[in-house]
Design an enzyme around this catalytic site. Structure first.
Site, PDB file in Angstrom:
ATOM      1  N   ASP A  11       0.714  -1.228  -0.029  1.00 58.46           N
ATOM      2  CA  ASP A  11      -0.001  -0.194   0.012  1.00 58.46           C
ATOM      3  C   ASP A  11       1.064   1.254  -0.180  1.00 58.46           C
ATOM      4  O   ASP A  11       2.154   1.065   0.318  1.00 58.46           O
ATOM      5  CB  ASP A  11      -0.876   0.044   1.249  1.00 58.46           C
ATOM      6  CG  ASP A  11      -1.823   1.262   1.308  1.00 58.46           C
ATOM      7  OD1 ASP A  11      -2.021   1.778   0.416  1.00 58.46           O
ATOM      8  OD2 ASP A  11      -1.566   1.538   2.560  1.00 58.46           O
ATOM      9  N   ASP A  13       0.079   4.954   0.963  1.00 56.05           N
ATOM     10  CA  ASP A  13      -0.098   5.826   2.157  1.00 56.05           C
ATOM     11  C   ASP A  13      -0.005   5.277   3.555  1.00 56.05           C
ATOM     12  O   ASP A  13      -0.897   4.262   3.786  1.00 56.05           O
ATOM     13  CB  ASP A  13      -1.496   6.612   1.988  1.00 56.05           C
ATOM     14  CG  ASP A  13      -1.340   7.415   0.760  1.00 56.05           C
ATOM     15  OD1 ASP A  13      -0.308   8.322   0.266  1.00 56.05           O
ATOM     16  OD2 ASP A  13      -2.306   7.533  -0.084  1.00 56.05           O
TER      17      ASP A  13
END
Ligand code: MG
Length: 185
Positions: A11, A13
């Site tokens: 991922d 952020d």
């Protein structure tokens, strides 16, 4: 037949860069401690590094796809002096309720659906059964579970409550490095 390669799915952020609400400006981007050594280890062990990121801020009209690419170029430029790079980047700009215009759709590429992971596997010849995913939200764990990735890590304290599914909660990205080494031994 071409040999499938394992991947490290990340991922963005909260895993690659510090979580900032709807980050899009390069000057607001801070890399998460430990991400560079993790990428170095993954790369040395032959893992393909793949970003899978929901970017509903695009669909909401807060920033553009061009802004997103500028920020990703900035991140790649920060990584380059350390001899690492993100091999592939997949993003989902859509939102089923808050998307504007063409972005207002429900799609299997928005996590927790596994669309981005499955597309990456198809396009890059990835072996899901030997792959690893690191996220900071239950939607990341959900997408990894739905895709059938066996090694899932929930990093940091973004999520207050436990997520569904089978995963390991970690406070340091170094724990992922240990797993990559063990899997490759
Ligand atoms: Mg995140």
């Amino acid at each position: 037949m071409k040999t499938l390669r394992p991947a490290l799915f990340l991922d963005r952020d909260g895993v690659i860069n510090e979580e900032v609400h709807y980050l899009w400006k390069p000057e607001d981007c801070r890399l998460v401690p430990g991400i560079i050594p993790l990428l170095q280890t993954a790369q040395a062990l032959g893992y393909v590094t793949v970003v899978i990121t929901n970017q509903a801020g695009i669909g909401r009209g807060m920033y553009s796809e061009a802004d997103f690419h500028v920020l990703m170029d900035h991140i790649q430029a920060e990584l380059a002096p350390h001899n690492v790079r993100l091999d592939a980047i997949y993003f989902s700009p859509f939102h089923p309720e808050h998307g504007v215009g063409e972005y207002k759709i429900d799609t299997d590429c928005r996590k927790p659906a596994p669309g981005m992971i499955l597309r990456a596997a198809e396009e890059h010849g990835l072996d899901i059964s030997r792959s690893v995913l690191v996220g900071d939200r239950c939607t990341d764990i959900g997408a990894g579970t739905a895709a059938g990735i066996p090694h899932l890590f929930l990093f940091g304290n973004t999520e207050a409550a436990p997520c569904e599914g089978s995963y390991r909660k970690i406070d340091s990205l170094a724990e992922v490095e240990s797993t990559l080494r063990t899997l490759s031994a």
